[in-house]
Design a protein around this motif. Structure first.
Motif, PDB file in Angstrom:
ATOM      1  N   GLY A  23      30.099  -7.197 -18.277  1.00 17.47           N
ATOM      2  CA  GLY A  23      30.191  -8.254 -17.263  1.00 17.47           C
ATOM      3  C   GLY A  23      29.929  -7.715 -15.879  1.00 17.47           C
ATOM      4  N   PRO A  24      29.886  -8.607 -14.868  1.00 19.75           N
ATOM      5  CA  PRO A  24      29.605  -8.177 -13.495  1.00 19.75           C
ATOM      6  C   PRO A  24      30.608  -7.157 -12.951  1.00 19.75           C
ATOM      7  CG  PRO A  24      29.509 -10.570 -13.674  1.00 19.75           C
ATOM      8  CD  PRO A  24      30.018 -10.063 -14.971  1.00 19.75           C
ATOM      9  N   GLU A  25      31.872  -7.318 -13.302  1.00 19.64           N
ATOM     10  CA  GLU A  25      32.888  -6.374 -12.814  1.00 19.64           C
ATOM     11  C   GLU A  25      32.674  -4.980 -13.391  1.00 19.64           C
ATOM     12  OE1 GLU A  25      33.818  -9.257 -14.408  1.00 19.64           O
ATOM     13  OE2 GLU A  25      34.185 -10.468 -12.628  1.00 19.64           O
ATOM     14  N   ASP A  26      32.246  -4.923 -14.651  1.00 21.72           N
ATOM     15  CA  ASP A  26      31.991  -3.634 -15.296  1.00 21.72           C
ATOM     16  C   ASP A  26      30.674  -3.013 -14.837  1.00 21.72           C
ATOM     17  OD1 ASP A  26      34.306  -3.955 -16.786  1.00 21.72           O
ATOM     18  OD2 ASP A  26      33.230  -4.979 -18.408  1.00 21.72           O
ATOM     19  N   ALA A  27      29.749  -3.828 -14.385  1.00 22.93           N
ATOM     20  CA  ALA A  27      28.423  -3.336 -14.007  1.00 22.93           C
ATOM     21  C   ALA A  27      28.443  -2.581 -12.679  1.00 22.93           C
ATOM     22  CB  ALA A  27      27.439  -4.493 -13.917  1.00 22.93           C
ATOM     23  N   VAL A  28      29.353  -2.920 -11.790  1.00 20.15           N
ATOM     24  CA  VAL A  28      29.386  -2.276 -10.468  1.00 20.15           C
ATOM     25  C   VAL A  28      29.859  -0.838 -10.621  1.00 20.15           C
ATOM     26  CG1 VAL A  28      30.413  -2.315  -8.175  1.00 20.15           C
ATOM     27  CG2 VAL A  28      29.781  -4.451  -9.294  1.00 20.15           C
ATOM     28  N   TYR A  29      28.996   0.083 -10.225  1.00 21.94           N
ATOM     29  CA  TYR A  29      29.328   1.511 -10.281  1.00 21.94           C
ATOM     30  C   TYR A  29      29.899   1.966  -8.944  1.00 21.94           C
ATOM     31  CZ  TYR A  29      28.762   6.533 -10.940  1.00 21.94           C
ATOM     32  OH  TYR A  29      28.987   7.882 -11.030  1.00 21.94           O
ATOM     33  N   LYS A  30      29.228   1.567  -7.844  1.00 24.60           N
ATOM     34  CA  LYS A  30      29.694   1.907  -6.505  1.00 24.60           C
ATOM     35  C   LYS A  30      29.210   0.827  -5.546  1.00 24.60           C
ATOM     36  CE  LYS A  30      30.226   5.757  -3.392  1.00 24.60           C
ATOM     37  NZ  LYS A  30      29.985   7.155  -3.122  1.00 24.60           N
ATOM     38  N   THR A  31      30.096   0.337  -4.676  1.00 23.94           N
ATOM     39  CA  THR A  31      29.738  -0.742  -3.751  1.00 23.94           C
ATOM     40  C   THR A  31      29.426  -0.183  -2.360  1.00 23.94           C
ATOM     41  OG1 THR A  31      32.048  -1.124  -3.150  1.00 23.94           O
ATOM     42  CG2 THR A  31      31.155  -2.427  -4.963  1.00 23.94           C
ATOM     43  N   ASP A  32      28.668  -0.963  -1.622  1.00 33.38           N
ATOM     44  CA  ASP A  32      28.326  -0.645  -0.227  1.00 33.38           C
ATOM     45  C   ASP A  32      27.787   0.775  -0.069  1.00 33.38           C
ATOM     46  OD1 ASP A  32      29.307  -3.172   0.248  1.00 33.38           O
ATOM     47  OD2 ASP A  32      31.247  -2.479   0.962  1.00 33.38           O
TER      48      ASP A  32
END
Length: 64
Positions: A23-32
């Motif tokens: 899902g989208p929450e799991d896909a994010v590795y590092k933000t900004d």
């Protein structure tokens, strides 16, 4: 593939994602991770054609 925000001087930021997540929450590795900056050209643009009321800064200087 490289997805980059468009428009304006500071169009947006980028994140690092993984594509094999559930899902989208799991896909994010590092933000900004980075800020995109569109640097305007420092070279004058060429004017093609003879006429055409460009109305640019060159017209203001040469025709006060």
């Amino acid at each position: 593939m490289n997805v980059v925000p468009q428009g304006g001087l500071l169009p947006g930021i980028s994140n690092v994602v993984q594509v094999d997540a559930w899902g989208p929450e799991d896909a994010v590795y590092k933000t900004d991770v980075g800020i995109h900056f569109n640097m305007p050209s420092l070279l004058p643009r060429r004017r093609f054609g003879g006429g055409g009321g460009g109305g640019g800064a060159e017209d203001l200087i040469s025709n006060p």
